[in-house]
Design an enzyme around this catalytic site. Structure first.
Site, PDB file in Angstrom:
ATOM      1  N   THR A  44       0.681   7.125  -0.469  1.00 58.52           N
ATOM      2  CA  THR A  44       1.432   8.430  -0.985  1.00 58.52           C
ATOM      3  C   THR A  44       0.724   8.721  -2.298  1.00 58.52           C
ATOM      4  OG1 THR A  44       3.503   7.820  -0.181  1.00 58.52           O
ATOM      5  CG2 THR A  44       3.418   9.494  -1.690  1.00 58.52           C
TER       6      THR A  44
ATOM      7  N   ARG B  49       0.888  -1.475  -0.004  1.00 55.99           N
ATOM      8  CA  ARG B  49      -0.016  -0.058  -0.063  1.00 55.99           C
ATOM      9  C   ARG B  49       1.018   1.258  -0.136  1.00 55.99           C
ATOM     10  NH1 ARG B  49      -4.946  -0.156   3.719  1.00 55.99           N
ATOM     11  NH2 ARG B  49      -3.493   0.166   5.559  1.00 55.99           N
ATOM     12  N   ASP B  50       2.411   1.230  -0.239  1.00 54.27           N
ATOM     13  CA  ASP B  50       2.839   2.515  -0.018  1.00 54.27           C
ATOM     14  C   ASP B  50       4.130   2.246  -1.035  1.00 54.27           C
ATOM     15  OD1 ASP B  50       3.425   5.158   0.271  1.00 54.27           O
ATOM     16  OD2 ASP B  50       4.273   4.770   2.232  1.00 54.27           O
ATOM     17  N   ILE B  51       4.047   1.618  -2.256  1.00 53.76           N
ATOM     18  CA  ILE B  51       5.342   1.574  -2.841  1.00 53.76           C
ATOM     19  C   ILE B  51       5.787   2.863  -3.637  1.00 53.76           C
ATOM     20  CG2 ILE B  51       6.345   0.153  -5.202  1.00 53.76           C
ATOM     21  CD1 ILE B  51       4.468  -1.957  -4.208  1.00 53.76           C
TER      22      ILE B  51
END
Length: 161
Positions: free
Chosen positions: A50, A9-11
Site C-alpha cells: 500500500t 509487505r503490507d503492514i
C-alpha cells in the site's frame, strides 16, 4: 541453519486486528513471502503493498530487494499514524521548528493530553526511527519491540533524519 522469516509487505492499520484483550494481531498475509534469512539476507521480488506504507527503498519499477527492515518501515508509519495522526514529515517539522522540542507535542490533539507522556514519546521516537528512509538506520523488529516492552534505549532523537 538459517532462520525462517516472513516478509509481510503490507503492514498498515487495516491489516491490524485487536483481540478481546486488545492485543494487536497482524492479518492478511496475502502479499507475504517466506524465506530463509540471515540479518543481511534480501528477497528479490516485485514492489507491492500500500502506497504510503511501502519502504521508500523498494519504491521502484521491476525487481526490488526487500529486507527484513522493509516491514519495520511500515510499522514505524503505523506507529506515527496511531500516536499523532500526522505524517513522518509533519512530526519532524514540528520537532525541528521548536527551540526546546518535546515529542509529545506531536501527539494526536484528540487525546487531550490523556496519555502517559513517557510512553507517548517512546512511541513517537520509535515511529520516527523505524520509518527512517534509509533501511540501515532502522532498528530490527526485535529491538523495536524491546524498546517498547522492556525500555531499552534507541539512539537519541537528534540522530533521526
Amino acid at each position: 541453519m538459517n532462520a525462517i522469516s516472513i516478509l509481510h509487505r503490507d503492514i498498515k492499520p487495516g491489516n491490524i486486528l485487536l483481540d478481546l484483550d486488545f492485543t494487536a494481531k497482524l492479518a492478511d498475509f496475502g502479499l507475504s513471502r517466506i524465506f530463509a534469512s540471515k540479518n543481511d539476507t534480501t528477497l528479490v521480488t516485485t514492489a507491492i503493498g500500500t502506497v504510503g506504507y511501502i519502504d521508500p527503498e523498494c519504491m521502484k519499477n521491476g525487481d526490488v530487494k526487500f529486507q527484513r527492515k522493509s516491514d519495520v518501515y511500515s510499522f514505524g508509519i503505523v506507529l506515527l499514524e496511531i500516536a499523532c495522526r500526522k505524517t513522518r514529515e509533519e512530526v519532524l517539522e514540528r520537532y525541528r521548528s521548536k527551540a526546546e522540542p518535546r515529542m509529545v507535542e506531536a501527539a494526536d490533539e484528540k487525546l487531550n493530553g490523556a496519555f502517559d507522556e513517557t510512553q507517548m514519546e517512546r512511541v513517537i521516537v520509535l515511529g520516527l526511527k523505524c520509518s527512517d528512509p534509509q533501511g540501515k538506520q532502522r532498528p530490527f523488529m526485535l529491538d523495536a519491540m524491546k524498546f517498547l516492552e522492556d525500555g531499552i534505549e534507541l539512539p537519541a532523537i537528534s540522530e533521526i533524519q
